[in-house]
Design an enzyme around this catalytic site. Structure first.
Site, mmCIF file in Angstrom:
data_model
loop_
_atom_site.group_PDB
_atom_site.id
_atom_site.type_symbol
_atom_site.label_atom_id
_atom_site.label_comp_id
_atom_site.label_asym_id
_atom_site.label_seq_id
_atom_site.Cartn_x
_atom_site.Cartn_y
_atom_site.Cartn_z
ATOM 1 N N ASP A 289 0.861 -1.202 0.000
ATOM 2 C CA ASP A 289 0.000 0.000 0.000
ATOM 3 C C ASP A 289 0.889 1.241 0.000
ATOM 4 O O ASP A 289 1.992 1.207 0.559
ATOM 5 C CB ASP A 289 -0.914 -0.015 1.244
ATOM 6 C CG ASP A 289 -2.172 0.837 1.073
ATOM 7 O OD1 ASP A 289 -2.057 1.992 0.638
ATOM 8 O OD2 ASP A 289 -3.270 0.350 1.394
ATOM 9 N N ASP B 238 3.994 1.715 -4.400
ATOM 10 C CA ASP B 238 3.091 2.432 -5.307
ATOM 11 C C ASP B 238 2.866 1.502 -6.498
ATOM 12 O O ASP B 238 3.778 1.280 -7.300
ATOM 13 C CB ASP B 238 3.736 3.746 -5.749
ATOM 14 C CG ASP B 238 2.872 4.496 -6.761
ATOM 15 O OD1 ASP B 238 1.854 3.933 -7.239
ATOM 16 O OD2 ASP B 238 3.217 5.643 -7.097
ATOM 17 N N SER C 219 -15.682 -3.720 -10.464
ATOM 18 C CA SER C 219 -16.785 -2.921 -9.922
ATOM 19 C C SER C 219 -18.024 -3.125 -10.783
ATOM 20 O O SER C 219 -17.913 -3.191 -12.022
ATOM 21 C CB SER C 219 -16.405 -1.441 -9.926
ATOM 22 O OG SER C 219 -17.566 -0.651 -9.693
ATOM 23 N N TYR D 33 -12.889 6.398 -13.500
ATOM 24 C CA TYR D 33 -12.965 5.223 -12.614
ATOM 25 C C TYR D 33 -13.690 4.062 -13.300
ATOM 26 O O TYR D 33 -13.204 2.930 -13.330
ATOM 27 C CB TYR D 33 -13.678 5.616 -11.313
ATOM 28 C CG TYR D 33 -13.935 4.427 -10.412
ATOM 29 C CD1 TYR D 33 -12.903 3.869 -9.661
ATOM 30 C CD2 TYR D 33 -15.201 3.851 -10.319
ATOM 31 C CE1 TYR D 33 -13.132 2.752 -8.848
ATOM 32 C CE2 TYR D 33 -15.435 2.746 -9.515
ATOM 33 C CZ TYR D 33 -14.401 2.211 -8.780
ATOM 34 O OH TYR D 33 -14.626 1.109 -7.981
ATOM 35 N N PRO E 30 -17.597 -5.922 -6.761
ATOM 36 C CA PRO E 30 -18.566 -5.510 -5.742
ATOM 37 C C PRO E 30 -19.530 -4.464 -6.288
ATOM 38 O O PRO E 30 -19.188 -3.680 -7.176
ATOM 39 C CB PRO E 30 -17.686 -4.857 -4.656
ATOM 40 C CG PRO E 30 -16.261 -5.145 -5.021
ATOM 41 C CD PRO E 30 -16.256 -5.387 -6.499
HETATM 42 N N1 LIG Z 1 -16.439 0.362 -1.591
HETATM 43 C C1 LIG Z 1 -17.164 0.170 -2.695
HETATM 44 O O1 LIG Z 1 -18.339 0.494 -2.759
HETATM 45 C C2 LIG Z 1 -16.536 -0.481 -3.894
HETATM 46 C C3 LIG Z 1 -17.374 -0.932 -4.924
HETATM 47 C C4 LIG Z 1 -16.820 -1.529 -6.052
HETATM 48 C C5 LIG Z 1 -15.442 -1.675 -6.116
HETATM 49 N N2 LIG Z 1 -14.640 -1.220 -5.102
HETATM 50 C C6 LIG Z 1 -13.199 -1.417 -5.220
HETATM 51 O O2 LIG Z 1 -12.701 -1.992 -4.028
HETATM 52 C C7 LIG Z 1 -11.364 -1.538 -3.796
HETATM 53 C C8 LIG Z 1 -11.242 -0.929 -2.408
HETATM 54 O O3 LIG Z 1 -12.182 0.078 -2.242
HETATM 55 P P1 LIG Z 1 -12.369 0.902 -0.864
HETATM 56 O O4 LIG Z 1 -13.806 1.192 -0.745
HETATM 57 O O5 LIG Z 1 -11.691 0.193 0.231
HETATM 58 O O6 LIG Z 1 -11.678 2.310 -1.257
HETATM 59 P P2 LIG Z 1 -10.247 2.970 -1.065
HETATM 60 O O7 LIG Z 1 -10.258 4.102 -2.038
HETATM 61 O O8 LIG Z 1 -9.950 3.298 0.325
HETATM 62 O O9 LIG Z 1 -9.211 1.828 -1.456
HETATM 63 C C9 LIG Z 1 -7.994 2.118 -1.991
HETATM 64 C C10 LIG Z 1 -6.801 1.531 -1.232
HETATM 65 O O10 LIG Z 1 -5.741 1.528 -2.201
HETATM 66 C C11 LIG Z 1 -4.611 2.230 -1.673
HETATM 67 N N3 LIG Z 1 -3.902 2.872 -2.790
HETATM 68 C C12 LIG Z 1 -4.289 3.970 -3.503
HETATM 69 N N4 LIG Z 1 -3.357 4.255 -4.433
HETATM 70 C C13 LIG Z 1 -2.385 3.318 -4.326
HETATM 71 C C14 LIG Z 1 -1.160 3.092 -5.020
HETATM 72 N N5 LIG Z 1 -0.748 3.893 -6.008
HETATM 73 N N6 LIG Z 1 -0.386 2.034 -4.639
HETATM 74 C C15 LIG Z 1 -0.772 1.224 -3.613
HETATM 75 N N7 LIG Z 1 -1.924 1.396 -2.920
HETATM 76 C C16 LIG Z 1 -2.716 2.439 -3.278
HETATM 77 C C17 LIG Z 1 -5.185 3.229 -0.683
HETATM 78 O O11 LIG Z 1 -4.193 3.638 0.256
HETATM 79 C C18 LIG Z 1 -6.330 2.405 -0.053
HETATM 80 O O12 LIG Z 1 -5.836 1.609 1.004
HETATM 81 C C19 LIG Z 1 -11.047 -0.588 -4.941
HETATM 82 O O13 LIG Z 1 -10.445 -1.302 -6.003
HETATM 83 C C20 LIG Z 1 -12.421 -0.114 -5.380
HETATM 84 O O14 LIG Z 1 -12.432 0.344 -6.704
HETATM 85 C C21 LIG Z 1 -15.153 -0.626 -4.005
#
Ligand SMILES: NC(=O)c1ccc[n+]([C@@H]2O[C@H](COP(=O)([O-])OP(=O)(O)OC[C@H]3O[C@@H](n4cnc5c(N)ncnc54)[C@H](O)[C@@H]3O)[C@@H](O)[C@H]2O)c1
Length: 263
Positions: free
Chosen positions: A48, A73, A155, A168, A198
């Site tokens: 992360d 990253d 997604s 996105y 999800p």
């Molecule tokens: N929560 C929802 O409703 C939902 C729905 C569909 C899909 N998703 C997907 O689930 C995943 C997690 O979503 P979330 O709700 O926990 O949101 P979130 O935005 O918090 O998750 C992102 C995570 O990725 C890390 N991150 C960001 N840029 C990075 C990089 N360059 N290198 C390494 N790590 C990096 C962030 O620090 C964070 O921990 C994502 O792929 C999101 O698209 C979420």
């Protein structure tokens, strides 16, 4: 504060001794995925950009598994390559990769004609190049072992579209092509590649940005099961895709959204 997603002791340890990488695993859904995999017996590497020392310590304490946090990253090839060699040295060859890191909750909601091109490029770099680079540098360990599981977090928006989130949604649609093509290249090596898609989930990150993401009545009514989704709802599907139970399942998308998208 880290939440409690997966109760200790309920796992049947179907992943005993496996080594799993969860990108973006320091927080929110990524952390919930770490808990589920650790409860099922896996050792965990969190990759992360956020500091993941506390998350890794929490996993060690709660599940008694090896768990380490790495600052990575996913959009930067040098960072990913360094992670791959440090990971092998510290934990051993990876067998499960969860490509969860993405730019998502923090993104602004903007009409497409106002979307800055450099933000578009950044979304593609993290959400699409990231999973590609992780597969590029970690899959060789799976090929060597003759087995592995890659789970790309997609997604439901890629199927339905969503206004004001063009970069996105486009990036998540790309994940479907990435999954299908990688599955074709890696299948002969015993490596499964699938997408877990999800619907809108009330993750900690979503709840921190309720202005543009909170599930509306309309979203909830669009589901066969008309209720809000929570992180725990995803964990059974994740463990299935990571475990031997899915050994003949590849190139697929598993939508976990209460029956909103039907594939
Ligand atoms: N929560 C929802 O409703 C939902 C729905 C569909 C899909 N998703 C997907 O689930 C995943 C997690 O979503 P979330 O709700 O926990 O949101 P979130 O935005 O918090 O998750 C992102 C995570 O990725 C890390 N991150 C960001 N840029 C990075 C990089 N360059 N290198 C390494 N790590 C990096 C962030 O620090 C964070 O921990 C994502 O792929 C999101 O698209 C979420």
């Amino acid at each position: 504060m880290l939440l409690n997603y997966y109760a200790t002791g309920v796992g049947m340890a179907v992943l005993e001794g496996r080594i799993a990488v969860v990108t973006g695993g320091a927080y929110s859904l990524g952390y919930a995925f770490c808990e589920a995999l650790a409860a099922e017996g896996a050792d965990i590497a969190i990759a992360d950009v956020r500091d993941s020392a506390d998350a890794a310590a929490g996993l060690r304490e709660k599940f008694g598994r090896r768990a380490l946090g790495f600052k990575v990253d996913v959009s930067d090839e040098a960072s990913v390559a360094k992670f791959a060699s440090e990971l092998r040295e510290a934990l051993g060859p990876v067998e499960i990769l969860v490509n969860n890191a993405a730019l998502f909750a923090e993104l602004p909601a903007l009409p497409f004609h106002e979307y800055p091109a450099d933000l578009w490029d950044r979304v593609m770099a993290v959400n699409v190049r990231g999973p590609f680079l992780m597969a590029k540098h970690l899959a060789p360990m799976m090929i060597e072992a003759g087995r592995g599981k890659i789970i790309n977090i997609g997604s439901g928006t890629a199927y339905k579209g969503m206004p004001e989130m063009l970069a996105y949604v486009t990036s998540k649609a790309a994940i479907l092509g990435l999954t299908r093509s990688l599955a074709r290249e890696l299948g002969p090596h015993g490596v499964n590649v699938n997408t877990l898609a999800p619907g809108l989930i009330e993750s900690p990150s979503v709840l921190e940005h309720p202005h543009n993401l909170a599930p509306s009545e309309k979203v909830i009514r669009s589901r066969a099961m008309p209720r809000a989704g929570v992180p725990q709802d995803l964990l059974g599907a994740l463990v299935f895709l990571a475990s031997p139970a899915s050994d003949f399942v590849t190139a697929q998308t598993l939508a976990v959204d209460g029956g909103s998208v039907t594939l």
